[in-house]
Design a protein around this motif. Structure first.
Motif, PDB file in Angstrom:
ATOM      1  N   LYS B  57       0.834  -1.214   0.000  1.00  0.00           N
ATOM      2  CA  LYS B  57       0.000   0.000   0.000  1.00  0.00           C
ATOM      3  C   LYS B  57       0.868   1.263   0.000  1.00  0.00           C
ATOM      4  N   SER B  58       1.802   1.299   0.929  1.00  0.00           N
ATOM      5  CA  SER B  58       2.662   2.489   1.001  1.00  0.00           C
ATOM      6  C   SER B  58       3.509   2.622  -0.260  1.00  0.00           C
ATOM      7  N   THR B  59       3.932   1.488  -0.784  1.00  0.00           N
ATOM      8  CA  THR B  59       4.758   1.516  -1.988  1.00  0.00           C
ATOM      9  C   THR B  59       4.001   2.150  -3.148  1.00  0.00           C
ATOM     10  N   ALA B 178      -2.905  10.138   1.256  1.00  0.00           N
ATOM     11  CA  ALA B 178      -2.882  10.050   2.715  1.00  0.00           C
ATOM     12  C   ALA B 178      -2.602   8.609   3.111  1.00  0.00           C
ATOM     13  N   ASP B 179      -1.430   8.373   3.716  1.00  0.00           N
ATOM     14  CA  ASP B 179      -1.036   7.010   4.094  1.00  0.00           C
ATOM     15  C   ASP B 179      -1.318   6.812   5.581  1.00  0.00           C
ATOM     16  N   GLU B 180      -2.406   6.108   5.878  1.00  0.00           N
ATOM     17  CA  GLU B 180      -2.852   5.875   7.257  1.00  0.00           C
ATOM     18  C   GLU B 180      -2.903   7.169   8.070  1.00  0.00           C
ATOM     19  N   PRO B 181      -3.662   8.141   7.612  1.00  0.00           N
ATOM     20  CA  PRO B 181      -3.689   9.437   8.301  1.00  0.00           C
ATOM     21  C   PRO B 181      -4.249   9.325   9.718  1.00  0.00           C
TER      22      PRO B 181
END
Ligand SMILES: Nc1ncnc2c1ncn2[C@@H]1O[C@H](COP(=O)(O)OP(=O)(O)OP(=O)(O)O)[C@@H](O)[C@H]1O
Ligand SMILES: [Mg+2]
Lengths: 401, 240
Positions: B57-59, B178-181
């Motif tokens: 996901k982050s990638t 937004a990565d796990e905001p």
């Protein structure tokens, strides 16, 4: 540009102590550059002044080895008054010849006293030195003949003994000899070796030798050449006459030396030159070490602030922005160090000049030079850490722990 | 980048990944973080991305945000292949078209909220006065008008994340990544952040991609993409 600069300054202010220590090398290096420049200029100005104060066609004969300057060698016989007469009579390139004896003596006037350089001279001395009185009269041949208890004083003595209101006719005691002030000399300033030439009392040679030191040997002989371009001939003649009169065997070294102001100048320039070389070495090494220190601290800073760099890259900083930020930070360190160095250097140069009675010349050129040098060191040693920062991968930098 | 009325425009997604793979490390230790991904994102979409830890996901967010380039495949923004763009252009894209919100906030320490928010404008070449004015407005928009001069360590997690959102929207981006905001926030603060993000999509029409572990937050998004082992295994509610 301005915001990059303020970012850099803010970062430096956060680590005041570290920044200061990092700047130390630059401070010393730049201070050395400034001192070097100030001393060089001061010495030049001062040598010029001192030499013109001596008179350009003056010659000094002193007992002792001819090779080096310094205090007269002990055990070497002094000159005699007949030597002075012989020179007067036989050295045709000479204009005036004067015997000189000096001694540190206590001088008392009323409630004040002072240790003063006292000298016994003949009237010719004042012609050779081109030194006139501003008040009263100078010493005369008649004073000398009568061994009169009179003296001519320098401005410093007049001030120190608090008789400068009306010095002429004042009585004072020079080493127990009551003595009347007949004249005050014009101000000369400091000598080529930094001594206050106005801190002096002159008496007739006869008075000084008979009534104070008790013998009429001559410590030094001062003379003037007829003109500046006959100074070499005059010197040769003086040396030859004294050589014979002092019975120096052939092949043996003279136990006296005849010098002229150009030699003093050359010596001073040699000393200044050596000093400048040493300072240049100190400056170069300090700047190198300072530069390496800056590089080191900037590398540390880049590592410490990897995440910050990542954040900046993520919000749109170009690699040039990051490069500029760290380069300006390194330069700011250097320039700040440079400014401090200029301040330290000027302070030191001023202090030294004051201490050794040399004119203080503001080295105007040293300031742009110091500034340029600091910027150069900043760029040279800042470029590597800054490039390292600029080429970080944004994501890797953001994730850096 | 496309002229209005261009017949090709509707056919071209805002962001598009084609056969994108991302491999970390080499040979034996190589990790295939993304494996042959295809993903099209239209302007104005609100997409949630879920999936187990390590699923990529982050990638994918990093690649979409031009923080990293794919090992293989093609990423296009409005039809333009990103691989061919020079680094400075990528910096301009990050600055002007994307806004990032991270789980760990990623604010500059020892720097006031306004200055943090104004940071993208520094690199956009906006003058200091204008920067301050806009940063204050952005902070007001996330409900922090009165905390402008606070530093991150003087703010709660929820407040820090709102500062980060203000920073993400300061330069009027088209896309927010937004990565796990809400990852570091309790559910109440999380809900506040979700509200702000949803509003950005609804009222300003900003395209939003949001990684989350929480199905409740994922449900805020009309389109929900699910990752597993570097693959997209589900893509519900696609707009087209
Ligand atoms: N810089 C890296 N070097 C090596 N492997 C990496 C790197 N970054 C990510 N990975 C690996 O790639 C895979 C995907 O990582 P990614 O961060 O995209 O997962 P994620 O879905 O965001 O997980 P999480 O929900 O835990 O954040 C993981 O197996 C991870 O270990
Ligand atoms: Mg992740």
């Amino acid at each position: 540009m301005f915001s990059t600069f303020s970012i850099a300054v803010t970062a430096l202010m956060r680590n005041k102590m570290r920044s200061l220590l990092t700047m130390l090398g630059i401070i010393i290096g730049v201070a050395a550059v400034v001192i070097m420049q100030a001393m060089g200029m001061g010495a030049t100005a001062y040598v010029g002044e001192a030499i013109s104060g001596l008179g350009t066609n003056m010659l000094i004969a002193a007992p002792g080895a001819s090779r080096n300057f310094g205090p007269p060698t002990f055990g070497v016989p002094l000159f005699t008054l007949s030597d002075v007469e012989a020179l007067q009579r036989r050295a045709h390139d000479l204009d005036r010849v004067a015997p000189v004896n000096t001694r540190m003596l206590r001088v008392v006037a009323g409630a004040n006293n002072r240790n003063v350089n006292a000298a016994g001279v003949t009237p010719e001395y004042f012609d050779i030195r081109q030194w006139n009185v501003v008040l009263g009269r100078s010493l005369t041949a008649d004073d000398n003949r009568r061994a009169a208890a009179v003296c001519v004083i320098g401005q410093t003595v007049s001030d120190a003994l608090a008789i400068n209101e009306a010095p002429i006719g004042k009585d004072m005691r020079v080493h127990d000899l009551p003595c009347r002030v007949v004249g005050v000399l014009e101000t000369k300033g400091s000598s080529a070796f930094g001594m206050d030439q106005d801190d002096i009392v002159f008496m007739p040679f006869a008075t000084f030798s008979r009534r104070i030191i008790g013998n009429d040997r001559v410590g030094t002989i001062m003379a003037s050449a007829l003109s500046e371009n006959r100074i070499d001939d005059a010197k040769r003649a003086m040396t030859a006459i004294l050589h014979v009169r002092r019975h120096i065997a052939d092949g043996e070294e003279d136990d006296f030396a005849v010098r002229d102001p150009r030699e003093v100048q050359a010596l001073l320039q040699k000393v200044t030159g050596m000093l400048t070389t040493v300072l240049a070495g100190v400056a170069a090494i300090s700047l190198l070490v300072g530069g390496i220190g800056i590089m080191n601290i900037m590398l540390v800073s880049v590592t410490e602030r990897t995440r910050e760099i990542g954040i900046r890259l993520a919000v749109g900083a170009r690699s040039d922005d990051i490069l500029g930020q760290f380069l300006i930070e390194a330069m700011a360190l250097c320039v700040l160090g440079g400014l401090l160095g200029v301040a330290v250097g000027l302070g030191a140069a001023f202090g030294v000049a004051h201490l050794i009675h040399v004119p203080f010349v503001l080295p105007a050129l040293a300031i742009p030079i110091a500034f340029g040098v600091s910027v150069l060191v900043g760029v040279t040693f800042g470029v590597f850490p800054a490039r390292k920062a600029a080429h970080l991968n944004p994501l890797a930098a953001l994730r850096f722990e | 980048m496309t002229a209005p009325g261009d017949p090709a425009a509707p056919l071209m997604p805002l962001l598009s990944l084609r056969s994108v793979s991302k491999i970390y490390g080499q040979q034996l230790s190589a990790v295939r973080a993304l494996d042959n991904i295809n993903l099209d994102i239209e302007a104005g979409e609100f997409i949630s991305i879920t999936g187990p830890s390590g699923s990529g996901k982050s990638t994918v967010m990093s690649i979409l945000g031009c923080l990293e380039s794919p090992s293989a495949g093609e990423y296009r923004i409005e039809g333009i292949p990103v691989q061919e763009l020079p680094p400075d252009t990528l910096a301009v894209l990050r600055n002007a078209r994307f806004g990032f919100v991270f789980q760990t906030f990623n604010l500059l320490a020892r720097t006031s909220a306004v200055e943090n928010v104004a940071l993208p404008l520094v690199y956009a070449g906006v003058g200091a006065g204008e920067r301050r004015r806009r940063a204050r407005a952005a902070l007001a928009a996330v409900g922090l008008a009165d905390r402008c001069d606070a530093r991150p360590n003087q703010l709660s997690g929820g407040e820090q994340q709102r500062v980060a959102i203000a920073r993400a929207i300061i330069n009027n981006p088209e896309i927010i990544l937004a990565d796990e905001p809400t990852g570091n926030l309790d559910s109440k603060r999380g809900a506040e952040i979700m509200q702000i993000i949803t509003d950005l999509n609804h009222t300003s029409g900003i395209t939003i991609l949001m990684v989350t572990h929480d199905p409740a937050w994922a449900a805020y998004a009309p389109r929900q993409v699910v990752f597993r082992d570097g693959h997209i295994v589900d893509d519900k509610g696609r707009s087209s």
